[in-house]
Design a protein around this motif. Structure first.
Motif, mmCIF file in Angstrom:
data_model
loop_
_atom_site.group_PDB
_atom_site.id
_atom_site.type_symbol
_atom_site.label_atom_id
_atom_site.label_comp_id
_atom_site.label_asym_id
_atom_site.label_seq_id
_atom_site.Cartn_x
_atom_site.Cartn_y
_atom_site.Cartn_z
ATOM 1 N N ALA A 49 -8.176 11.531 -0.304
ATOM 2 C CA ALA A 49 -7.002 10.673 -0.183
ATOM 3 C C ALA A 49 -6.760 9.946 -1.498
ATOM 4 C CB ALA A 49 -7.176 9.656 0.944
ATOM 5 N N SER A 50 -5.475 9.742 -1.789
ATOM 6 C CA SER A 50 -5.085 8.981 -2.967
ATOM 7 C C SER A 50 -4.017 7.983 -2.543
ATOM 8 C CB SER A 50 -4.544 9.916 -4.060
ATOM 9 O OG SER A 50 -4.096 9.173 -5.181
ATOM 10 N N PHE A 51 -4.222 6.726 -2.898
ATOM 11 C CA PHE A 51 -3.279 5.685 -2.504
ATOM 12 C C PHE A 51 -3.319 4.558 -3.532
ATOM 13 C CE2 PHE A 51 -7.336 5.095 -0.396
ATOM 14 C CZ PHE A 51 -7.672 3.786 -0.689
ATOM 15 N N SER A 52 -2.279 3.735 -3.521
ATOM 16 C CA SER A 52 -2.178 2.617 -4.453
ATOM 17 C C SER A 52 -2.248 1.299 -3.699
ATOM 18 C CB SER A 52 -0.870 2.683 -5.246
ATOM 19 O OG SER A 52 -0.876 3.755 -6.159
ATOM 20 N N VAL B 282 0.857 -1.187 0.000
ATOM 21 C CA VAL B 282 0.000 0.000 0.000
ATOM 22 C C VAL B 282 0.892 1.236 0.000
ATOM 23 C CG1 VAL B 282 -1.805 1.299 1.194
ATOM 24 C CG2 VAL B 282 -1.822 -1.200 1.258
ATOM 25 N N GLN B 283 0.653 2.134 -0.947
ATOM 26 C CA GLN B 283 1.416 3.374 -1.035
ATOM 27 C C GLN B 283 0.459 4.553 -1.008
ATOM 28 O OE1 GLN B 283 3.723 3.224 -4.637
ATOM 29 N NE2 GLN B 283 5.139 1.658 -3.882
ATOM 30 N N PHE B 284 0.665 5.487 -0.084
ATOM 31 C CA PHE B 284 -0.156 6.695 -0.014
ATOM 32 C C PHE B 284 0.506 7.801 -0.821
ATOM 33 C CE2 PHE B 284 -2.782 4.873 3.229
ATOM 34 C CZ PHE B 284 -3.951 5.620 3.174
ATOM 35 N N HIS B 285 -0.278 8.459 -1.670
ATOM 36 C CA HIS B 285 0.220 9.566 -2.470
ATOM 37 C C HIS B 285 -0.190 10.908 -1.864
ATOM 38 C CE1 HIS B 285 1.043 6.327 -5.149
ATOM 39 N NE2 HIS B 285 -0.234 6.085 -5.375
ATOM 40 N N SER B 286 -1.379 10.970 -1.316
ATOM 41 C CA SER B 286 -1.854 12.158 -0.597
ATOM 42 C C SER B 286 -2.896 11.701 0.407
ATOM 43 C CB SER B 286 -2.453 13.199 -1.555
ATOM 44 O OG SER B 286 -3.604 12.686 -2.203
ATOM 45 N N ASN B 287 -2.971 12.402 1.532
ATOM 46 C CA ASN B 287 -3.909 11.981 2.574
ATOM 47 C C ASN B 287 -4.407 13.202 3.336
ATOM 48 O OD1 ASN B 287 -5.432 10.398 4.280
ATOM 49 N ND2 ASN B 287 -3.728 9.849 5.611
ATOM 50 N N ARG C 146 -8.722 6.852 -5.577
ATOM 51 C CA ARG C 146 -9.002 8.238 -5.187
ATOM 52 C C ARG C 146 -10.316 8.234 -4.416
ATOM 53 N NH1 ARG C 146 -7.778 13.359 -7.420
ATOM 54 N NH2 ARG C 146 -8.357 14.907 -5.845
ATOM 55 N N ASP D 107 -9.116 8.215 4.691
ATOM 56 C CA ASP D 107 -8.361 6.990 4.983
ATOM 57 C C ASP D 107 -9.150 6.053 5.893
ATOM 58 O OD1 ASP D 107 -8.214 8.724 7.086
ATOM 59 O OD2 ASP D 107 -6.090 8.444 7.480
#
Length: 372
Positions: A60-63, A50-55, A336, A346
């Motif tokens: 929130a944006s994560f992979s 799990v990778q968070f790009h913005s929170n 997203r 989150d």
């Protein structure tokens, strides 16, 4: 033993000028003939990430990396339709002399997003309306209903009538309460709600939502019942403004793209995807690199493929044919999540994980019952 190159190739969905390739190639996700791909928890722990790009609080944006599309889509559907929130369901219009009709005003009130104590929300019971088979249903009480009131009347400001006669048109200088906002909705806790929602009472997420406009002697008096619900019942209960995912784009430059072509190539992508860098001396001296004799000339390199929207614009130009290959990673999902306010973004994803776990446990119990 399958090579790493072959494993990497299987993960890429090919994006061509007119077609999409390698979309589905097996009968079951991740299965290949003659290979053992039985699910293993230890292997999943090693490959899942799990990778968070913005929170931010509500965005929130994560992979999620290493999942099958069916699981990622299950999270998306749960986020939209099964995480509970509170919204206005029943409204009693006592007085409404505004220009907005009762049914339109009630519809506007129902769509206002509310927030409150998460512990209080979990504590609340589901309200069960009466049906033909069960005419009684639930009764309104502090366990299943939050009472909200809206009582507001527009009046003249002192001297406002005289200013209106003299040509003043600014309603802020003429009237009191001429705009009705979501902040004017007052929560009336009852019973155990007094303690359950003491730290975080029920209120509109955005207090500046405009509900109606009034003029002197017009007033609104409404009593509203907010109930716990899920997006599968009605969109007003959905905890997200949007919950979506996309696959990670891949951009492979197969042959050098230099000079003016590099500038044109960069313009084929959103800003920040392609970067122009000078050819180094080492690259210019390396045989077979394609950069021989181009030291200092600008070349196109991939900087951030995640920004790409996969428009395929570069594939429409003949000068780039055979020089670039586009694709998407089939097990890398970029989520997203935009919350409407009841939950932080989150937290919403963690709630969806809990609900999927509950579904799996129910299915497990059902299968066990069938085997008895």
């Amino acid at each position: 033993m399958v090579s790493q190159t072959e494993l990497d190739r299987r993960k890429i969905v090919g994006i061509n000028a007119e077609t999409v390739t390698n979309v589905t190639s097996t009968d079951y996700p991740g299965q290949w003939p003659g290979e053992d791909h039985s699910w293993d928890l230890d292997f999943f722990k090693k490959t899942f990430n799990v990778q968070f790009h913005s929170n931010d609080e509500f965005d929130a944006s994560f992979s999620l990396i290493g999942l099958d599309a069916s699981v990622a889509n299950a999270f998306r559907r749960i986020l939209i339709a099964e995480v509970p929130t509170v919204a206005i369901e029943d409204i009693f219009v006592i007085h409404n002399t505004s220009i907005i009709q009762d049914e339109v005003l009630c519809h506007r009130m129902g769509l206002i997003p509310f927030r409150g104590s998460r512990d209080g929300l979990r504590w609340m019971h589901w309200f069960r309306k009466g049906t033909d088979e069960d005419p009684e249903g639930s009764t309104h009480n502090d366990y299943n209903v939050c009472i909200l009131n809206l009582q507001i009347e527009c009046t003249w400001q002192p001297g406002g009538q005289n200013r209106a006669v003299n040509g003043e048109t600014d309603p802020n200088k003429l009237y009191n309460n001429h705009n009705v906002y979501a902040r004017d909705i007052v929560y009336e806790p009852t019973g155990q709600q007094i303690s359950r929602f003491a730290d975080d009472p029920v209120r509109a997420v955005n207090p500046d939502i405009l509900v109606a406009k009034l003029r002197p002697e017009q007033k609104i008096n409404m009593r509203m019942y907010a109930m716990k619900g899920i997006g599968a019942d009605h969109a007003k209960f959905s905890p997200v403004a949007t919950a979506s995912y996309r696959l990670l784009p891949t951009i492979d430059i197969l042959k050098p793209i230099l000079g003016l072509q590099a500038q044109k190539f960069a313009r084929c992508f959103p800003k920040g995807v392609i970067e122009l860098q000078p050819v180094t001396r080492e690259e210019a001296q390396r045989k077979g690199s394609g950069y021989e004799g181009h030291e200092g000339e600008m070349k196109a390199v991939v900087k951030d493929p995640m920004r790409d929207t996969v428009s395929r614009e570069c594939l429409r130009h003949d000068e780039f044919k055979g020089k670039v290959k586009l694709g998407r990673v089939r097990d890398h999902f970029i989520f997203r999540v935009e919350s409407t306010g009841q939950w932080e973004s989150d937290e919403l994803f963690l709630e969806s994980v809990k609900l999927l776990k509950i579904k799996a446990q129910r299915m497990k119990r059902g299968l066990a019952a069938l085997m008895r």
